[in-house]
Design a protein around this motif. Structure first.
Motif, PDB file in Angstrom:
ATOM      1  N   VAL A   7       0.846  -1.202   0.000  1.00 29.68           N
ATOM      2  CA  VAL A   7       0.000   0.000   0.000  1.00 29.68           C
ATOM      3  C   VAL A   7       0.879   1.249   0.000  1.00 29.68           C
ATOM      4  CG1 VAL A   7      -1.706   1.316   1.325  1.00 29.68           C
ATOM      5  CG2 VAL A   7      -1.924  -1.181   1.129  1.00 29.68           C
ATOM      6  N   SER A   8       1.936   1.223   0.797  1.00 29.61           N
ATOM      7  CA  SER A   8       2.850   2.377   0.832  1.00 29.61           C
ATOM      8  C   SER A   8       3.504   2.599  -0.523  1.00 29.61           C
ATOM      9  CB  SER A   8       3.941   2.154   1.883  1.00 29.61           C
ATOM     10  OG  SER A   8       3.370   2.031   3.161  1.00 29.61           O
ATOM     11  N   ILE A   9       3.943   1.509  -1.135  1.00 24.88           N
ATOM     12  CA  ILE A   9       4.596   1.631  -2.445  1.00 24.88           C
ATOM     13  C   ILE A   9       3.617   2.206  -3.470  1.00 24.88           C
ATOM     14  CG2 ILE A   9       5.562   0.293  -4.366  1.00 24.88           C
ATOM     15  CD1 ILE A   9       6.777  -1.590  -2.194  1.00 24.88           C
ATOM     16  N   ALA A  10       2.369   1.754  -3.430  1.00 28.92           N
ATOM     17  CA  ALA A  10       1.366   2.255  -4.378  1.00 28.92           C
ATOM     18  C   ALA A  10       1.216   3.773  -4.243  1.00 28.92           C
ATOM     19  CB  ALA A  10       0.026   1.559  -4.148  1.00 28.92           C
ATOM     20  N   LYS A  11       1.218   4.248  -3.009  1.00 25.08           N
ATOM     21  CA  LYS A  11       1.076   5.690  -2.804  1.00 25.08           C
ATOM     22  C   LYS A  11       2.324   6.435  -3.296  1.00 25.08           C
ATOM     23  CE  LYS A  11      -0.178   5.426   1.602  1.00 25.08           C
ATOM     24  NZ  LYS A  11      -0.707   5.874   2.905  1.00 25.08           N
ATOM     25  N   CYS A  12       3.485   5.832  -3.075  1.00 23.24           N
ATOM     26  CA  CYS A  12       4.719   6.420  -3.618  1.00 23.24           C
ATOM     27  C   CYS A  12       4.632   6.535  -5.138  1.00 23.24           C
ATOM     28  CB  CYS A  12       5.927   5.547  -3.255  1.00 23.24           C
ATOM     29  SG  CYS A  12       6.450   5.703  -1.536  1.00 23.24           S
ATOM     30  N   CYS A  13       4.146   5.470  -5.763  1.00 25.32           N
ATOM     31  CA  CYS A  13       4.047   5.455  -7.225  1.00 25.32           C
ATOM     32  C   CYS A  13       3.115   6.556  -7.719  1.00 25.32           C
ATOM     33  CB  CYS A  13       3.549   4.090  -7.714  1.00 25.32           C
ATOM     34  SG  CYS A  13       4.754   2.763  -7.507  1.00 25.32           S
ATOM     35  N   PHE A  14       1.978   6.715  -7.037  1.00 25.57           N
ATOM     36  CA  PHE A  14       1.007   7.712  -7.493  1.00 25.57           C
ATOM     37  C   PHE A  14       1.577   9.122  -7.336  1.00 25.57           C
ATOM     38  CE2 PHE A  14      -3.446   9.692  -6.953  1.00 25.57           C
ATOM     39  CZ  PHE A  14      -3.625   9.797  -8.323  1.00 25.57           C
ATOM     40  N   LEU A  15       2.212   9.370  -6.190  1.00 28.95           N
ATOM     41  CA  LEU A  15       2.800  10.700  -5.976  1.00 28.95           C
ATOM     42  C   LEU A  15       3.867  10.983  -7.033  1.00 28.95           C
ATOM     43  CD1 LEU A  15       2.724  13.126  -3.979  1.00 28.95           C
ATOM     44  CD2 LEU A  15       4.727  12.103  -2.868  1.00 28.95           C
ATOM     45  N   ASP A  16       4.694   9.978  -7.291  1.00 29.22           N
ATOM     46  CA  ASP A  16       5.773  10.164  -8.259  1.00 29.22           C
ATOM     47  C   ASP A  16       5.221  10.326  -9.677  1.00 29.22           C
ATOM     48  OD1 ASP A  16       8.678  10.263  -8.594  1.00 29.22           O
ATOM     49  OD2 ASP A  16       8.390   8.470  -9.830  1.00 29.22           O
ATOM     50  N   TYR A  53      11.190   9.995 -16.594  1.00 27.90           N
ATOM     51  CA  TYR A  53      11.614  10.262 -15.217  1.00 27.90           C
ATOM     52  C   TYR A  53      10.726   9.473 -14.255  1.00 27.90           C
ATOM     53  CZ  TYR A  53      13.869  13.406 -11.757  1.00 27.90           C
ATOM     54  OH  TYR A  53      14.621  13.937 -10.731  1.00 27.90           O
ATOM     55  N   ASP A  54       9.897   8.584 -14.801  1.00 23.58           N
ATOM     56  CA  ASP A  54       8.943   7.824 -14.002  1.00 23.58           C
ATOM     57  C   ASP A  54       9.565   6.528 -13.500  1.00 23.58           C
ATOM     58  OD1 ASP A  54       8.719   7.488 -17.001  1.00 23.58           O
ATOM     59  OD2 ASP A  54       7.726   5.662 -16.356  1.00 23.58           O
ATOM     60  N   ASP A  55       8.817   5.792 -12.688  1.00 20.95           N
ATOM     61  CA  ASP A  55       9.370   4.609 -12.042  1.00 20.95           C
ATOM     62  C   ASP A  55       9.558   3.438 -13.006  1.00 20.95           C
ATOM     63  OD1 ASP A  55       6.798   3.385 -12.281  1.00 20.95           O
ATOM     64  OD2 ASP A  55       6.179   4.340 -10.416  1.00 20.95           O
ATOM     65  N   VAL A  56      10.290   2.443 -12.521  1.00 22.85           N
ATOM     66  CA  VAL A  56      10.706   1.285 -13.311  1.00 22.85           C
ATOM     67  C   VAL A  56      10.498   0.050 -12.454  1.00 22.85           C
ATOM     68  CG1 VAL A  56      12.708   0.143 -14.368  1.00 22.85           C
ATOM     69  CG2 VAL A  56      12.546   2.636 -14.416  1.00 22.85           C
ATOM     70  N   ASN A  57      10.196  -1.075 -13.100  1.00 19.59           N
ATOM     71  CA  ASN A  57      10.198  -2.339 -12.361  1.00 19.59           C
ATOM     72  C   ASN A  57      10.909  -3.375 -13.220  1.00 19.59           C
ATOM     73  OD1 ASN A  57       9.584  -4.803 -11.041  1.00 19.59           O
ATOM     74  ND2 ASN A  57       7.804  -3.837 -10.071  1.00 19.59           N
ATOM     75  N   LEU A  58      12.068  -3.834 -12.734  1.00 18.40           N
ATOM     76  CA  LEU A  58      12.870  -4.764 -13.538  1.00 18.40           C
ATOM     77  C   LEU A  58      12.220  -6.144 -13.613  1.00 18.40           C
ATOM     78  CD1 LEU A  58      16.444  -3.699 -12.354  1.00 18.40           C
ATOM     79  CD2 LEU A  58      15.195  -2.961 -14.393  1.00 18.40           C
ATOM     80  N   LEU A  59      11.251  -6.414 -12.745  1.00 16.19           N
ATOM     81  CA  LEU A  59      10.507  -7.678 -12.825  1.00 16.19           C
ATOM     82  C   LEU A  59       9.520  -7.644 -13.992  1.00 16.19           C
ATOM     83  CD1 LEU A  59       9.849  -8.156  -9.012  1.00 16.19           C
ATOM     84  CD2 LEU A  59      11.599  -9.266 -10.426  1.00 16.19           C
ATOM     85  N   MET A  60       9.295  -6.446 -14.523  1.00 15.36           N
ATOM     86  CA  MET A  60       8.495  -6.307 -15.744  1.00 15.36           C
ATOM     87  C   MET A  60       9.386  -5.996 -16.935  1.00 15.36           C
ATOM     88  SD  MET A  60       5.570  -3.451 -16.693  1.00 15.36           S
ATOM     89  CE  MET A  60       4.947  -3.391 -18.402  1.00 15.36           C
ATOM     90  N   ILE A  61      10.547  -5.389 -16.698  1.00 13.97           N
ATOM     91  CA  ILE A  61      11.329  -4.662 -17.707  1.00 13.97           C
ATOM     92  C   ILE A  61      10.419  -3.596 -18.306  1.00 13.97           C
ATOM     93  CG2 ILE A  61      13.044  -4.825 -19.539  1.00 13.97           C
ATOM     94  CD1 ILE A  61      13.021  -7.762 -19.413  1.00 13.97           C
ATOM     95  N   GLY A  62       9.887  -2.756 -17.439  1.00 14.04           N
ATOM     96  CA  GLY A  62       8.972  -1.740 -17.940  1.00 14.04           C
ATOM     97  C   GLY A  62       8.596  -0.757 -16.852  1.00 14.04           C
ATOM     98  N   HIS A  63       7.647   0.081 -17.182  1.00 12.91           N
ATOM     99  CA  HIS A  63       7.283   1.235 -16.362  1.00 12.91           C
ATOM    100  C   HIS A  63       5.832   1.125 -15.891  1.00 12.91           C
ATOM    101  CE1 HIS A  63      10.934   3.451 -17.683  1.00 12.91           C
ATOM    102  NE2 HIS A  63      10.762   2.777 -18.801  1.00 12.91           N
ATOM    103  N   PRO A  64       5.595   0.483 -14.746  1.00  9.98           N
ATOM    104  CA  PRO A  64       4.208   0.206 -14.341  1.00  9.98           C
ATOM    105  C   PRO A  64       3.320   1.429 -14.137  1.00  9.98           C
ATOM    106  CG  PRO A  64       5.700  -1.242 -13.175  1.00  9.98           C
ATOM    107  CD  PRO A  64       6.556  -0.225 -13.892  1.00  9.98           C
ATOM    108  N   SER A  65       3.826   2.498 -13.583  1.00 12.32           N
ATOM    109  CA  SER A  65       2.920   3.606 -13.248  1.00 12.32           C
ATOM    110  C   SER A  65       2.332   4.278 -14.483  1.00 12.32           C
ATOM    111  CB  SER A  65       3.643   4.641 -12.379  1.00 12.32           C
ATOM    112  OG  SER A  65       3.826   4.112 -11.079  1.00 12.32           O
TER     113      SER A  65
END
Lengths: 461, 461
Positions: free
Chosen positions: B35-44, B101-113
């Protein structure tokens, strides 16, 4: 995950070559028969789009468009809704392919009309495009569809699982819409780059509503590519031929030479084939053969003992439902459709593909006299069939059918398509409007604009 | 060219399994850190979207949307335009990826947000979705993006030339939007089938505006897939795993076991990485190492004789422009960004990537003391770098940097992202609104709706 916007030198590769051709092609360069074919395509496209007015596909897309809203720029064929050009491209494109009754071009392995007209019509209505420019845009889109389709990507692309109408179709739509928007060669090249990033469509979705959606999405995305290129969007100007480009990722048989062979001299639009039976194209050669057995050989149903129907082996997977229970299944049944042909039923009418017909005792009796045989002498990429019919008196009638050769007599083709148009359009818009549409499309090259569409190709108004 | 709409038996394959998981996931199942990470993602995500307000990409897309028109359902971040949910998905999705400048997830090799929030936000505003459901939808989209991305399709898909953010991103967007629309498991399965027919995006278009477009198109098409599935559209419910399906056509390393491994127990959302430097992600480890050299080792610029910067060999193609001339080139220059780090410049600010900085004598002098070395001991898929710095007094300082490990201290992460948000958002919307947004996102799980977005995340209003 890098984004590096270096200036690219002036593009001179395959993408640019095809885009230059697309941007430069003018009406005066079109041979007379190509102009005639373009008008046939437009009339037939209007016919099959009007005929799908009551399809659930149509209703769902219109509901979605109304929920999204949009400026009143473009006409939804049949319904008459005015909406944005983007939504009109999606709806008209998808609906026109809903019945799978639209034209085919084997030089593309795809359906040129459903990936071009819907992308062009909205902007043409909005911008007051002339009939000449409309025809030129259609031919341009069809040439690009064929050249980037079968010619460049080869059968390999299709065999891998891509639906050429969706993939190459996006480039065709970009070219057609780009002509209406007046893109110069470099901007057309950029539009092709944007098209490549949207090109999609899997054959694994055949048999679902996603199949016609591929056509509508090609139209919407191709129009978007052309519009954004005009606004200054950027893309890789070598997207077809570059490393990890469209060819590299999606075919094992990339053939740039074929793609540009005879560019501007040989028109692949000449390969357009029309459907006169409201069933899967794989059944058409058999139906044609059955009709000749009845009309020329004079064989009546009660004389028939049994029928061997020889078809290419690939047709077993495509359209060989042995005992169809619904109208839709009937369209994919060689035995049912051939029986209908032998019985003299109207295979061009949508109404002939019904539960009633499929389960009618006389139809079933005839159907069960037919045996479908896979014949490896017949090529899969040719729409052919051989009938070997044994009469009750022991005599044998042989008749081949083939529907892969385009009609060369344009006035005969126009007249046959007019008949199809009237049969499909009249129940929706009435005989009067239908007749006026035939007149307008027949004189398309002399029209100042496309305004007749919003007045005539709609149920009300 | 056949379209056969047979009834499919209840789907039980991989597609259905992932779709069931997506449809069933509830807020109560989410661990606190997720839940915390999700909020970080939205803010970013809000930060990087606001920061791109003056980009030509933003202006072109808004002009196009205004020309198309649409109902006033959804907010364009920054500009404040109200438009249809479909157009908002396209615009917000593309703009949020414009700066990379957005977030990354190497488990996707992509940009989820950038492939989820824009697909969700419009329908969430329109339908009054709660903060809890919004968070759940984001996590669902991210899990699906990672599981259909790197896990199912493997690096092979990316190596072939596909941009995972565009392709797997379309499924992620369908899942995220599908949650907002409340799809049941079977309808979610159909939505995945529709997504597959639209999934696209070529890496060959990196370096052009089409790269961020892949994110926007994923959002728009994923939302469309979810909306049409809800209306009753049909698709192949085994599209991921079937012959000629998504896997068959686009990867050599299809691994269904990985895609479902730990489903519902292990959250791949935990792999989210954030960017704190406004440059290519490949430069971040080097910048981090340079900052430690300066802050912890206390090395000042005038003490430095020379620097060897060891990076994985793949970075030579990604971000090794030796003598950048523009701000954009600077973002892809290991020497420039490392020099900036050693000089104590603010690498998080967009303004630091300018012609002025790239050509400043002090920056060039430091840059030219740096030699980039490809080191095969460093793995390409890890964002790492080693600095070996020789001082003028002959002593040597060694410092490694690594940015591939997600932060586990959520309060530290939130605080660092708040700083980034304020730095990027304040110039656009002012400190007051920026502060209120931080408060709202911080309390997201207790909000009844997302109405604060249209009031605060816009320039006026």
């Amino acid at each position: 995950m890098a984004q590096i916007a270096f200036d690219q030198p002036e593009a001179k590769g395959l993408t640019a070559k095809l885009a230059n051709h697309a941007a430069d092609l003018s009406f005066d360069e079109l041979p007379d028969d190509i102009v005639s074919i373009a008008k046939c395509c437009f009339l037939d496209w209007l016919a099959v789009t009007l005929a799908a007015q009551d399809d659930p596909i149509t209703k769902m897309l219109i509901s979605e468009a109304k929920e999204q809203g949009g400026n009143r720029q473009a006409t939804i064929i049949g319904d008459g809704l005015k909406t944005s050009v983007a939504q009109a491209a999606l709806i008209n494109g998808t609906v026109s392919h809903a019945l799978d009754y639209d034209d085919v071009n084997l030089l593309m392995i795809g359906h040129p009309s459903v990936i071009t007209f819907a992308a062009m019509l909205g902007p043409a209505e909005r911008d007051g495009t002339s009939g000449r420019d409309f025809i030129t845009a259609f031919v341009t889109g069809t040439e690009i569809g064929c050249r980037i389709g079968k010619q460049l990507m080869g059968e390999s692309h299709y065999q891998k699982g891509w639906h050429m109408t969706g993939t190459a179709g996006t480039f065709a739509a970009a070219a057609a819409a780009g002509k209406i928007l007046g893109l110069d060669p470099d901007t057309m090249t950029v539009a092709f780059g944007i098209a490549a990033s949207q090109a999609a469509g899997l054959k694994a979705n055949f048999g679902t509503m996603c199949k016609p959606l591929h056509a509508g999405k090609a139209c919407q995305n191709g129009l978007f590519a052309a519009s954004m290129a005009k606004r200054g969007w950027t893309s890789n100007r070598e997207i077809l031929e570059c490393v990890q480009g469209f060819g590299d990722t999606q075919t094992n048989a990339f053939t740039p030479d074929l793609a540009t062979d005879g560019l501007g001299e040989r028109f692949l639009t000449r390969g357009m084939l029309f459907k006169y039976h409201a069933a899967c194209y794989g059944t058409h050669a058999a139906i044609e053969a059955a009709r000749v057995v009845r009309s020329t050989h004079g064989v009546t149903p009660d004389e028939i003992e049994n029928v061997e129907l020889h078809v290419p082996s690939g047709y077993f997977k495509m359209c060989n439902i042995r005992e169809p229970r619904t109208g839709l299944e009937g369209k994919f049944s060689l035995r049912f459709t051939t029986a209908m042909g032998l019985l003299g039923e109207d295979t061009s009418s949508m109404d002939s593909y019904s539960v009633e017909k499929c389960t009618h005792p006389a139809v079933i009796a005839m159907r069960d006299r037919i045996k479908v045989v896979a014949n490896d002498d017949l090529e899969n990429d040719h729409a052919v069939a051989d009938i070997i019919l044994t009469k009750k008196n022991g005599s044998v009638v042989r008749q081949s059918g083939a529907v892969y050769e385009p009609e060369t007599n344009q006035s005969r083709q126009w007249s046959r398509l007019t008949e199809k148009f009237n049969s499909l359009a009249t129940p929706v818009i009435g005989a009067d409007k239908a007749g006026q549409i035939v007149d307008n499309v027949g004189a398309l090259q002399s029209l100042d604009d496309l305004q007749f569409i919003s007045k005539l190709a709609v149920k009300e108004g």
